[in-house]
Design a protein around this motif. Structure first.
Motif, mmCIF file in Angstrom:
data_model
loop_
_atom_site.group_PDB
_atom_site.id
_atom_site.type_symbol
_atom_site.label_atom_id
_atom_site.label_comp_id
_atom_site.label_asym_id
_atom_site.label_seq_id
_atom_site.Cartn_x
_atom_site.Cartn_y
_atom_site.Cartn_z
ATOM 1 N N THR A 157 0.836 -1.201 0.000
ATOM 2 C CA THR A 157 0.000 0.000 0.000
ATOM 3 C C THR A 157 0.872 1.253 0.000
ATOM 4 O OG1 THR A 157 -1.764 -1.167 1.139
ATOM 5 C CG2 THR A 157 -1.787 1.225 1.281
ATOM 6 N N ASP A 213 -6.026 -1.584 -4.614
ATOM 7 C CA ASP A 213 -5.333 -2.300 -3.547
ATOM 8 C C ASP A 213 -6.061 -3.590 -3.182
ATOM 9 O OD1 ASP A 213 -3.395 -2.750 -1.687
ATOM 10 O OD2 ASP A 213 -3.643 -0.820 -0.653
ATOM 11 N N ASP A 214 -5.296 -4.547 -2.709
ATOM 12 C CA ASP A 214 -5.845 -5.825 -2.243
ATOM 13 C C ASP A 214 -6.760 -6.479 -3.268
ATOM 14 O OD1 ASP A 214 -4.533 -5.950 0.273
ATOM 15 O OD2 ASP A 214 -5.863 -4.369 1.000
ATOM 16 N N ARG A 312 4.445 -3.576 9.585
ATOM 17 C CA ARG A 312 3.452 -2.856 10.395
ATOM 18 C C ARG A 312 3.654 -3.203 11.870
ATOM 19 N NH1 ARG A 312 -1.074 -4.328 7.950
ATOM 20 N NH2 ARG A 312 -0.761 -2.754 6.352
HETATM 21 MG MG MG Z 1 -2.092 -2.924 2.096
#
Ligand code: MG
Ligand code: ADP
Length: 448
Positions: A157, A213-214, A312
């Protein structure tokens, strides 16, 4: 001006559409880049607003060469502005018109400047930059679509949005659409419910750069796939750039329509792997820099060593540490932060022995076979898989991995890793086995 616009629109739209909706509108004023259109009734206004505002706007902008806003009013109405009661409210037979999907804002933090390049993401980063500099038809290497894939929290992302930011920096009038597959689907459902697929299409098809995205979530969603196929083709044919992100390559999306799969693969497919220790430390350092945090090297190293598979989580650990230390007033030392962080057992150190044992079991050979020099096919394949997994799940260097396998040369290790990596992309069965092996390795390490 309006005659010119009409001329162009006539060519772009079907005749009934043009006759019914466009021709009946009049341009009544142009001031401060705001063009006011007048329509005969509320219904026409709402319909134009919902379905054709973008195409009208871009047509005007093409002619004028700068951006304009468009206001659509209703003739002979005193209070014909936005807040007037819409036509349908007094006539329930007419459906509510299509409401425009709101664009998703780009996260200001997700720029190239904040992205750390390592061996795990070098290709994906270079391709993203190339696409941001010259998107779509301008791109000499035709990275269109650019398909980025990799595990959760590895920067897909971030990279995608960096493309958007960079594009807007170079051309502030570029139409950059960032959208999750979920939102794309929801927008489509809303449009269908409001009986306005066309509005949806017109909206998405005005993009210069479409970032989705995704995209793995499109699997099994037939009508979204159908619609996306057309959106994709329209943009691609118009030389516009499409960038897709997924947790796996198109070849491993079994419920993806064949025609979409082949389109997803026709540009560049680039993977992002988990970062090595060095890159993880560099990411923490960079993050500390722009958040203005002062972190001792030992602390950075401690966090980077304990959070290996998801950036993350790595960042989350950093934030938690900083928050806790500032509240408690304790100083930033490894002794102080270790109990706070309490890294999840899932990130337990994976040892070479565990990998060798798990791989040996799966392929029904012995650890000695793997460390030996037999070239029997089953054994050498298992060995290659073992080396690949060791590269992924540990921080051991190529020569060290060679040692673990009974003193193989580091070039052999490198060859094995490349080979398995390539086959993984083409062979869903192998990919599945690798995922299962990975899970087992983590599980065993956790229980030790
Ligand atoms: Mg992402
Ligand atoms: P994904 O979309 O692959 O799940 P994200 O792009 O959301 O992952 O990244 C997760 C977090 O990690 C984000 O905060 C992002 O800024 C950060 N991140 C990922 N890769 C990098 C990198 N190479 N350098 C700096 N930050 C990164």
């Amino acid at each position: 001006l309006w005659t010119q616009v009409l001329d162009r629109l006539e060519k772009k739209l079907s005749q009934p559409t043009f006759e019914t909706w466009i021709k009946t509108a009049k341009a009544i004023d142009l001031q401060d880049n705001c063009l006011i259109l007048e329509t005969p009734n509320f219904f026409a206004r709402n319909w134009l607003q919902a379905n054709y505002i973008n195409i009208i706007k871009t047509t005007i902008e093409d002619i004028l060469g700068h951006s304009v806003t468009l206001k659509i009013t209703v003739a002979n109405q005193e209070n014909s502005s936005e807040n007037s009661s819409p036509f349908w409210s007094s006539n329930p037979a007419i459906p509510k018109t299509y409401t425009y999907p709101k664009p998703t804002e780009l996260n200001p933090k997700y720029v190239f400047e904040h992205f750390v390049v390592g061996s795990n993401n070098r290709m994906a980063h270079a391709a993203s930059l190339a696409v941001a500099e010259s998107p779509g038809r301008e791109n000499p290497l035709s990275f269109n679509p650019l398909f980025l894939y990799g595990g959760v929290g590895l920067g897909k992302t971030h990279l995608m949005q960096a493309i958007g930011h960079y594009r807007l920096k170079i051309r502030s009038d570029a139409k950059v659409f960032y959208v999750s597959t979920e939102k794309f689907t929801n927008d489509l459902i809303t449009a269908i419910r409001q009986d306005s697929r066309q509005g949806f299409r017109d909206h998405y098809r005005t993009a210069d750069v479409l970032l989705v995205d995704d995209i793995q979530f499109i699997e099994g969603q037939e009508s979204t796939q159908e619609e996306f196929f057309h959106t994709f083709n329209t943009l691609h044919e118009a030389g516009k750039q499409v960038v897709l992100a997924s947790d796996r390559p198109p070849s491993q999306m079994p419920q993806l329509q064949e025609r979409l799969c082949s389109r997803f693969s026709m540009g560049l497919v680039a993977d992002i792997q988990p970062p090595d220790l060095e890159t993880r430390m560099a990411i923490l350092q960079k993050k500390a820099e722009y958040e203005n945090l002062d972190l001792p090297q030992a602390v950075i190293e401690y966090i980077a060593t304990n959070y290996t598979s998801n950036i993350r989580e790595l960042e989350g650990a950093l934030i938690r540490t900083v928050a806790y230390m500032s509240i408690s007033g304790l100083s930033m030392t490894v002794e102080n932060i270790a109990p706070v962080l309490n890294p999840p057992a899932a990130h337990a150190e994976v040892s070479a022995d565990v990998i060798i044992a798990v791989v040996a079991e799966e392929f029904q050979v012995t650890p000695e076979d793997l460390k030996g020099s037999s070239r029997r096919r089953e054994i050498s394949q298992a060995r290659q898989v073992g080396m690949y997994l060791m590269r992924q799940y540990t921080d051991l260097s190529l020569p060290k991995i060679g040692e673990e396998f009974g003193g193989k040369d580091h070039t052999t290790v490198m060859y094995s890793c490349d080979k398995v990596g390539q086959r993984r992309e083409q062979d869903p069965d192998l990919s599945k086995v690798l995922r299962q092996l990975g899970d087992r390795i983590t599980l065993v390490s956790r229980s030790q």
